[in-house]
Design a protein around this motif. Structure first.
Motif, PDB file in Angstrom:
ATOM      1  N   ARG A  41      11.564  -5.287 -19.429  1.00  0.00           N
ATOM      2  CA  ARG A  41      11.899  -4.261 -18.435  1.00  0.00           C
ATOM      3  C   ARG A  41      10.668  -3.498 -17.986  1.00  0.00           C
ATOM      4  N   LYS A  42       9.791  -3.196 -18.926  1.00  0.00           N
ATOM      5  CA  LYS A  42       8.570  -2.469 -18.583  1.00  0.00           C
ATOM      6  C   LYS A  42       7.691  -3.304 -17.647  1.00  0.00           C
ATOM      7  N   VAL A  43       7.552  -4.591 -17.955  1.00  0.00           N
ATOM      8  CA  VAL A  43       6.738  -5.476 -17.114  1.00  0.00           C
ATOM      9  C   VAL A  43       7.360  -5.608 -15.724  1.00  0.00           C
ATOM     10  N   LEU A  44       8.680  -5.771 -15.660  1.00  0.00           N
ATOM     11  CA  LEU A  44       9.343  -5.866 -14.359  1.00  0.00           C
ATOM     12  C   LEU A  44       9.155  -4.578 -13.557  1.00  0.00           C
ATOM     13  N   GLY A  45       9.223  -3.433 -14.227  1.00  0.00           N
ATOM     14  CA  GLY A  45       8.985  -2.162 -13.548  1.00  0.00           C
ATOM     15  C   GLY A  45       7.580  -2.069 -13.001  1.00  0.00           C
ATOM     16  N   GLN A  46       6.599  -2.512 -13.798  1.00  0.00           N
ATOM     17  CA  GLN A  46       5.218  -2.491 -13.337  1.00  0.00           C
ATOM     18  C   GLN A  46       5.009  -3.430 -12.155  1.00  0.00           C
ATOM     19  N   LEU A  47       5.635  -4.610 -12.207  1.00  0.00           N
ATOM     20  CA  LEU A  47       5.500  -5.560 -11.104  1.00  0.00           C
ATOM     21  C   LEU A  47       6.124  -5.014  -9.826  1.00  0.00           C
ATOM     22  N   SER A  48       7.292  -4.392  -9.949  1.00  0.00           N
ATOM     23  CA  SER A  48       7.917  -3.861  -8.744  1.00  0.00           C
ATOM     24  C   SER A  48       7.129  -2.679  -8.199  1.00  0.00           C
ATOM     25  N   ALA A  49       6.549  -1.861  -9.081  1.00  0.00           N
ATOM     26  CA  ALA A  49       5.710  -0.754  -8.615  1.00  0.00           C
ATOM     27  C   ALA A  49       4.462  -1.281  -7.921  1.00  0.00           C
ATOM     28  N   ARG A  50       3.860  -2.326  -8.470  1.00  0.00           N
ATOM     29  CA  ARG A  50       2.668  -2.922  -7.856  1.00  0.00           C
ATOM     30  C   ARG A  50       3.003  -3.495  -6.482  1.00  0.00           C
ATOM     31  N   LYS A  51       4.147  -4.181  -6.384  1.00  0.00           N
ATOM     32  CA  LYS A  51       4.552  -4.751  -5.102  1.00  0.00           C
ATOM     33  C   LYS A  51       4.809  -3.645  -4.080  1.00  0.00           C
ATOM     34  N   LEU A  52       5.437  -2.564  -4.512  1.00  0.00           N
ATOM     35  CA  LEU A  52       5.688  -1.447  -3.611  1.00  0.00           C
ATOM     36  C   LEU A  52       4.381  -0.854  -3.107  1.00  0.00           C
ATOM     37  N   LEU A  53       3.415  -0.663  -4.004  1.00  0.00           N
ATOM     38  CA  LEU A  53       2.111  -0.134  -3.598  1.00  0.00           C
ATOM     39  C   LEU A  53       1.404  -1.072  -2.628  1.00  0.00           C
ATOM     40  N   GLN A  54       1.471  -2.368  -2.894  1.00  0.00           N
ATOM     41  CA  GLN A  54       0.837  -3.328  -1.987  1.00  0.00           C
ATOM     42  C   GLN A  54       1.495  -3.298  -0.614  1.00  0.00           C
ATOM     43  N   ASP A  55       2.825  -3.177  -0.579  1.00  0.00           N
ATOM     44  CA  ASP A  55       3.523  -3.087   0.708  1.00  0.00           C
ATOM     45  C   ASP A  55       3.101  -1.839   1.464  1.00  0.00           C
ATOM     46  N   LEU A  56       3.029  -0.711   0.751  1.00  0.00           N
ATOM     47  CA  LEU A  56       2.624   0.537   1.403  1.00  0.00           C
ATOM     48  C   LEU A  56       1.198   0.449   1.934  1.00  0.00           C
ATOM     49  N   MET A  57       0.306  -0.128   1.126  1.00  0.00           N
ATOM     50  CA  MET A  57      -1.085  -0.236   1.555  1.00  0.00           C
ATOM     51  C   MET A  57      -1.219  -1.174   2.754  1.00  0.00           C
ATOM     52  N   SER A  58      -0.460  -2.258   2.763  1.00  0.00           N
ATOM     53  CA  SER A  58      -0.551  -3.180   3.902  1.00  0.00           C
ATOM     54  C   SER A  58       0.024  -2.535   5.157  1.00  0.00           C
ATOM     55  N   ARG A  59       1.074  -1.742   5.012  1.00  0.00           N
ATOM     56  CA  ARG A  59       1.610  -1.028   6.177  1.00  0.00           C
ATOM     57  C   ARG A  59       0.593  -0.047   6.732  1.00  0.00           C
ATOM     58  N   GLN A  60      -0.058   0.712   5.829  1.00  0.00           N
ATOM     59  CA  GLN A  60      -1.070   1.667   6.276  1.00  0.00           C
ATOM     60  C   GLN A  60      -2.223   0.944   6.955  1.00  0.00           C
ATOM     61  N   GLN A  61      -2.634  -0.179   6.383  1.00  0.00           N
ATOM     62  CA  GLN A  61      -3.733  -0.953   6.975  1.00  0.00           C
ATOM     63  C   GLN A  61      -3.329  -1.469   8.345  1.00  0.00           C
ATOM     64  N   GLY A  62      -2.082  -1.914   8.480  1.00  0.00           N
ATOM     65  CA  GLY A  62      -1.600  -2.384   9.773  1.00  0.00           C
ATOM     66  C   GLY A  62      -1.590  -1.272  10.810  1.00  0.00           C
ATOM     67  N   GLU A  63      -1.169  -0.073  10.379  1.00  0.00           N
ATOM     68  CA  GLU A  63      -1.182   1.073  11.294  1.00  0.00           C
ATOM     69  C   GLU A  63      -2.608   1.417  11.701  1.00  0.00           C
ATOM     70  N   ARG A  64      -3.526   1.358  10.738  1.00  0.00           N
ATOM     71  CA  ARG A  64      -4.933   1.643  11.060  1.00  0.00           C
ATOM     72  C   ARG A  64      -5.473   0.621  12.058  1.00  0.00           C
ATOM     73  N   ASN A  65      -5.131  -0.638  11.834  1.00  0.00           N
ATOM     74  CA  ASN A  65      -5.591  -1.684  12.751  1.00  0.00           C
ATOM     75  C   ASN A  65      -5.034  -1.469  14.151  1.00  0.00           C
ATOM     76  N   GLN A  66      -3.766  -1.057  14.226  1.00  0.00           N
ATOM     77  CA  GLN A  66      -3.178  -0.785  15.539  1.00  0.00           C
ATOM     78  C   GLN A  66      -3.875   0.384  16.211  1.00  0.00           C
ATOM     79  N   GLU A  67      -4.166   1.448  15.427  1.00  0.00           N
ATOM     80  CA  GLU A  67      -4.858   2.604  15.992  1.00  0.00           C
ATOM     81  C   GLU A  67      -6.254   2.218  16.467  1.00  0.00           C
ATOM     82  N   GLN A  68      -6.955   1.440  15.653  1.00  0.00           N
ATOM     83  CA  GLN A  68      -8.292   1.014  16.042  1.00  0.00           C
ATOM     84  C   GLN A  68      -8.227   0.117  17.266  1.00  0.00           C
ATOM     85  N   GLY A  69      -7.206  -0.739  17.340  1.00  0.00           N
ATOM     86  CA  GLY A  69      -7.040  -1.587  18.504  1.00  0.00           C
ATOM     87  C   GLY A  69      -6.797  -0.759  19.753  1.00  0.00           C
TER      88      GLY A  69
END
Length: 106
Positions: A41-69
């Motif tokens: 359960r602890k490992v699954l929680g860490q994996l889901s937290a990591r995936k959530l962080l990666q999704d958030l970071m990719s969204r922010q990066q996408g927004e930055r790319n759109q702004e820069q564009g």
């Protein structure tokens, strides 16, 4: 003989585990299962937290790319406007020069 039957009954009753807690071999698998389940359960929680962080970071990066564009597009538009104005100014100068020369000669 009665003494032997009595001793045999006492040994049988004392060796039986009617009232004793479950033996150690039965507890160990349950304990190991609990440890595994908690760790899993602890490992699954860490994996889901990591995936959530990666999704958030990719969204922010996408927004930055759109702004820069958008900034690049705006910058290009401004550059093209200046280029158009420069070209128009040069054309007006080139048109005005021969007229000035005609006026000064004539």
């Amino acid at each position: 003989m009665l003494l032997w039957v009595f001793l045999l009954m006492i040994l049988t009753l004392s060796s039986g585990s009617h009232c004793s807690p479950p033996s150690l071999p039965l507890r160990m698998p349950r304990y190991a299962d609990a440890i595994f389940t908690n760790s899993y359960r602890k490992v699954l929680g860490q994996l889901s937290a990591r995936k959530l962080l990666q999704d958030l970071m990719s969204r922010q990066q996408g927004e930055r790319n759109q702004e820069q564009g958008a900034k690049v597009r705006t910058g290009r538009q401004v550059d093209s406007m200046w280029a158009d104005r420069k070209q128009m100014a040069l054309e007006s100068i080139l048109v005005a020069l021969p007229q000035k020369q005609r006026n000064s000669q004539g």
